[in-house]
Design a protein around this motif. Sequence first.
Motif, PDB file in Angstrom:
ATOM      1  N   MET A   1       8.350 -10.350  -3.880  1.00 23.23           N
ATOM      2  CA  MET A   1       7.727 -11.139  -2.983  1.00 23.23           C
ATOM      3  C   MET A   1       6.943 -10.620  -1.947  1.00 23.23           C
ATOM      4  N   GLN A   2       7.936  -9.954  -1.006  1.00 23.18           N
ATOM      5  CA  GLN A   2       7.484  -9.620   0.359  1.00 23.18           C
ATOM      6  C   GLN A   2       6.424  -7.719  -0.873  1.00 23.18           C
ATOM      7  N   ALA A   3       6.801  -7.343  -1.147  1.00 24.63           N
ATOM      8  CA  ALA A   3       6.469  -6.689  -1.685  1.00 24.63           C
ATOM      9  C   ALA A   3       4.621  -6.177  -2.211  1.00 24.63           C
ATOM     10  N   LEU A   4       4.416  -7.792  -2.955  1.00 27.37           N
ATOM     11  CA  LEU A   4       3.206  -8.219  -3.194  1.00 27.37           C
ATOM     12  C   LEU A   4       2.521  -8.388  -1.844  1.00 27.37           C
ATOM     13  N   ALA A   5       3.260  -8.653  -0.806  1.00 28.82           N
ATOM     14  CA  ALA A   5       2.388  -9.459   0.056  1.00 28.82           C
ATOM     15  C   ALA A   5       2.226  -8.248   0.935  1.00 28.82           C
ATOM     16  N   GLU A   6       2.833  -6.871   1.117  1.00 28.59           N
ATOM     17  CA  GLU A   6       2.275  -5.813   1.805  1.00 28.59           C
ATOM     18  C   GLU A   6       0.956  -4.745   1.069  1.00 28.59           C
ATOM     19  N   LYS A   7       1.048  -5.194  -0.711  1.00 24.64           N
ATOM     20  CA  LYS A   7       0.152  -5.097  -1.591  1.00 24.64           C
ATOM     21  C   LYS A   7      -1.230  -5.657  -0.681  1.00 24.64           C
ATOM     22  N   ILE A   8      -1.127  -6.613  -0.515  1.00 28.56           N
ATOM     23  CA  ILE A   8      -2.793  -7.427  -0.274  1.00 28.56           C
ATOM     24  C   ILE A   8      -2.965  -7.502   1.228  1.00 28.56           C
ATOM     25  N   TRP A   9      -1.517  -7.221   2.036  1.00 29.67           N
ATOM     26  CA  TRP A   9      -2.394  -7.087   3.327  1.00 29.67           C
ATOM     27  C   TRP A   9      -2.550  -5.783   3.761  1.00 29.67           C
ATOM     28  N   TYR A  10      -1.398  -5.147   3.874  1.00 29.17           N
ATOM     29  CA  TYR A  10      -1.931  -4.285   4.037  1.00 29.17           C
ATOM     30  C   TYR A  10      -2.732  -2.774   3.125  1.00 29.17           C
ATOM     31  N   GLN A  11      -2.653  -3.079   2.253  1.00 27.98           N
ATOM     32  CA  GLN A  11      -2.739  -1.966   1.067  1.00 27.98           C
ATOM     33  C   GLN A  11      -4.997  -2.138   0.273  1.00 27.98           C
ATOM     34  N   GLY A  12      -5.196  -3.176   1.289  1.00 22.66           N
ATOM     35  CA  GLY A  12      -6.960  -3.088   0.425  1.00 22.66           C
ATOM     36  C   GLY A  12      -6.414  -4.488  -0.883  1.00 22.66           C
ATOM     37  N   SER A  13      -5.683  -4.433  -1.676  1.00 25.61           N
ATOM     38  CA  SER A  13      -5.918  -5.532  -2.627  1.00 25.61           C
ATOM     39  C   SER A  13      -7.374  -6.823  -2.363  1.00 25.61           C
ATOM     40  N   PRO A  14      -7.623  -7.206  -3.001  1.00 30.23           N
ATOM     41  CA  PRO A  14      -9.108  -8.298  -3.308  1.00 30.23           C
ATOM     42  C   PRO A  14      -8.468  -9.063  -3.020  1.00 30.23           C
ATOM     43  N   TRP A  15      -7.062  -9.361  -3.782  1.00 29.05           N
ATOM     44  CA  TRP A  15      -6.696 -10.447  -4.045  1.00 29.05           C
ATOM     45  C   TRP A  15      -6.228 -11.591  -2.751  1.00 29.05           C
ATOM     46  N   TYR A  16      -6.343 -10.862  -2.174  1.00 30.68           N
ATOM     47  CA  TYR A  16      -6.503 -11.845  -0.855  1.00 30.68           C
ATOM     48  C   TYR A  16      -7.257 -12.876  -0.412  1.00 30.68           C
ATOM     49  N   ARG A  17      -8.058 -12.545  -1.261  1.00 36.61           N
ATOM     50  CA  ARG A  17      -9.802 -14.157  -1.328  1.00 36.61           C
ATOM     51  C   ARG A  17      -9.261 -14.835  -1.978  1.00 36.61           C
TER      52      ARG A  17
END
Length: 325
Positions: free
Chosen positions: A1-17
């Motif tokens: 979960m932490q790795a997924l959050a890092e990707k969404i929050w800090y690496q520009g992943s569009p999944w945050y929408r």
Amino acid sequence: MQALAEKIWYQGSPWYRLLLPLSWLFAGLTRLRRRLYHWGLLSRRRMDVPVIVVGNITVGGVGKTPLVIDLVQRLRAAGWRPGVISRGYGGSVRTISPVTAHSDPAVVGDEPVLIAQATGCQVAVAPRRVAAARLLQTQGVNIIVADDGLQHYALERDLEIIVMDGRRRLGNGQLLPAGPLREGPRRLEDADLVLVTGAGQAGELAVEGQLGEAEHLMTGERRSLESFQRVCAVAGIGDPDKFFRALRARGLDVTAHAFADHHAYRPRDLKLPGQEPILMTEKDAVKCRRFQEPRAWAVHYEARLPEPAWQTIQARIGSPPRRQP
């Protein structure tokens, strides 16, 4: 979960929408809660001594604890009798608990134990920071530093310091869970000081920090980092890569082992392949020292408040009260 959050929050992943509706709900509740305190519908407690809050508006580590340690040491050198309060994250404490250098991190949290070890000052943890602050007032403390607790509005504060990671900044700028923010970016404007750890931008107050010597967890032997070559490194902090990068910047060949922030270490976590020394942060070391692992070393880290920030703090809190004869 932490790795997924890092990707969404800090690496520009569009999944945050997909998480934005929940973030809007969180933002509304956050604003409402703060207004209830502002309107006096939720009570706030003022201590009889000055209170300095050192916190952040993002989740995860930004380097607050080393900064708190330096602040406490400066306050003591200026004649104050500082004490530190904390929620005790990573611990199991459910009541007001004093913390010493020998307290169990599994009970009171790793960061409070580290602060007690590094400063020797009075430290207390409690689910409600107001209760911890009241305890310290009875023990001769005449200024209180809150390690974290920026959003704990039940405690009145005389000065707010927000700490921000210079590399990760505010991530994608969204509130939880779509982003890493506990409060909106405008919250930075309300703080007395905004300090940046790592490489800051022009005009920002950057915290000076560097890795120091490594200390063997069993023998207390100290060595310079340059005396190591190939090492294993473990880190259970908010941004483990920050520690690994710092070691590599000093010329070490690092095999990295990242854990979640406030990880509850077990002996098997340090049974790593090979015979290389195992380097860890001081925060990890307070939980691993009891394992008697002969390969384990704690790397000291020194942070220093920018001088303009220290001058602002001094101007706001004034001089320490004179002791009664």
